[in-house]
Design an enzyme around this catalytic site. Structure first.
Site, PDB file in Angstrom:
ATOM      1  CG  HIS A  13      35.439  43.262  36.116  1.00 21.90           C
ATOM      2  ND1 HIS A  13      35.962  42.034  35.831  1.00 21.90           N
ATOM      3  CD2 HIS A  13      36.140  43.732  37.167  1.00 21.90           C
ATOM      4  CE1 HIS A  13      36.931  41.767  36.680  1.00 21.90           C
ATOM      5  NE2 HIS A  13      37.066  42.775  37.504  1.00 21.90           N
ATOM      6  CE1 TYR A  47      38.709  38.545  36.897  1.00 20.26           C
ATOM      7  CE2 TYR A  47      39.963  38.599  34.866  1.00 20.26           C
ATOM      8  CZ  TYR A  47      39.858  38.896  36.208  1.00 20.26           C
ATOM      9  OH  TYR A  47      40.882  39.534  36.843  1.00 20.26           O
TER      10      TYR A  47
END
Ligand SMILES: *[C@@H]1O[C@H](CO)[C@@H](O)[C@H](O)[C@H]1NC(C)=O
Ligand SMILES: *[C@@H]1O[C@H](CO)[C@@H](O)[C@H](O)[C@H]1NC(C)=O
Ligand SMILES: *[C@@H]1O[C@H](CO)[C@@H](O)[C@H](O)[C@H]1NC(C)=O
Length: 322
Positions: free
Chosen positions: A294, A246
């Site tokens: 990330h 995400y």
């Protein structure tokens, strides 16, 4: 300053972008910038015609960035969100928690509505070590909205990062106390984070997380805003093409700024001049950290693309490359 000069300056900003600025150059820019705002509400308007297709493929202004008492999250979006940090509670628990949330906090977010004769200028201030010695402080302080992230302090770093903060983005594990006129913007990654917000302003939070969490917070309850899980999903889908598990909080904050401002200047993102991802307030500890889970380099690529297409102005501080 004459109109022609202002125009020339706007063109200069639009065509070249400004990559290396510090010391007196930054102060000079602050002065120009404030004069410019007297003349044109939005300096960027002059540059926004190009590459609109690219923008249309990414930016969807109908997505609500914030939760409100009236907003209903879809179950589909909930199911995407709940896997971010392995939420075990169900959708109905989410809904009752959100209902309790809005008994305590403003039922609709305090955002400035867009208007043709208004330019809402935003400074998004990340935490990169490239802010050290940048002397961006005076320029940052000129914006209407100044967003800071997680632990990012101003005290002791005013010359480089500025003094004002209108919005401070955080999640429970990164929470800091705020002053009375700063908006607390919560990025929730699990139902417990919503619970934390309620408890941290009332009886105190006693739950556990992956790191110790503040049990109480000092901030203005009337200025609390909560990010919509569907907004996070949209950033992941539309802006990152679902890369990584995400998006990082920093990246989502930058996209948030595109949704609530007309003019966005970005500071303190990316590596320092040695290629390290340290914070401006600390000496580098782990040189191998990179960006964790990330998709850091992909996110950075999008930021550079936004700057290239003049949707933002990107200030990269002290870097020996760019
Ligand atoms: C933009 O967002 C709205 C609200 O979530 C959605 O209904 C619409 O389909 C989205 N548009 C595109 C092009 O994805
Ligand atoms: C959200 O759901 C409630 C009850 O399920 C409904 O009354 C309300 O109209 C919905 N709100 C919107 C904006 O769709
Ligand atoms: C904080 O701001 C609120 C308005 O949002 C005001 O009512 C309150 O008196 C302020 N408190 C302090 C300590 O300044």
């Amino acid at each position: 300053m004459t109109k022609t000069k202002v125009k020339m300056f706007v063109v200069l900003l639009c065509v070249t972008g400004i990559w290396v600025l510090r010391g007196h150059v930054s102060r000079m820019l602050s002065e120009y910038f404030s004069q410019l705002q007297d003349t044109y509400p939005c300096a960027f308007d002059k540059c926004l015609s190009e590459d609109d297709l690219w923008s249309m493929l990414h930016l969807n202004t109908s997505v609500e960035p914030f939760l409100s008492a009236q907003y209903n999250l879809s179950e589909d979006a909930f199911n995407w969100w709940k896997r971010l940090q392995a939420e075990r509670h169900d959708f109905s628990t989410y809904k009752t928690t959100v209902d309790r949330l809005f008994e305590m906090f403003p039922s609709s977010p305090d955002v400035i509505k867009p208007s043709p004769d208004l330019c809402r200028s935003c400074a998004v201030v990340g935490n990169s070590g490239n802010l050290k010695q940048s002397r961006y402080g005076p320029l940052i302080d000129l914006h209407d909205v100044i967003i800071r992230i997680n632990h990012g302090p101003t005290k002791g770093f005013e010359a480089d990062v500025g003094t004002r903060t209108t919005h401070h983005v955080m999640y429970p594990e990164s929470a800091v106390d705020l002053d009375n006129n700063t908006h607390l913007v919560l990025f929730p990654f699990k139902i417990q984070d919503l619970e934390w917000l309620i408890k941290a302003f009332s009886t105190g939070f006693t739950g556990r997380s992956y790191v110790p969490v503040k049990s109480n917070i000092k901030a203005n309850k009337d200025l609390v805003m909560v990010i919509n899980p569907a907004f996070m999903r949209y950033v992941h889908d539309m802006w990152l093409q679902k890369k990584g598990s995400y998006p990082s909080t920093g990246f989502m904050t930058l996209i948030l700024a595109l949704h609530i401002c007309d003019e966005v200047r970005v500071f303190g993102y990316g590596a320092d001049k040695y290629g390290n991802w340290n914070h401006y307030w600390e000496k580098l500890k782990d040189t191998k950290f990179k960006t964790g889970k990330h998709p850091g380099s992909h996110e950075y690529g999008i930021i550079e693309e936004l700057a290239e297409k003049q949707k933002i102005m990107f200030f990269t501080g002290r870097r020996s490359f760019s």
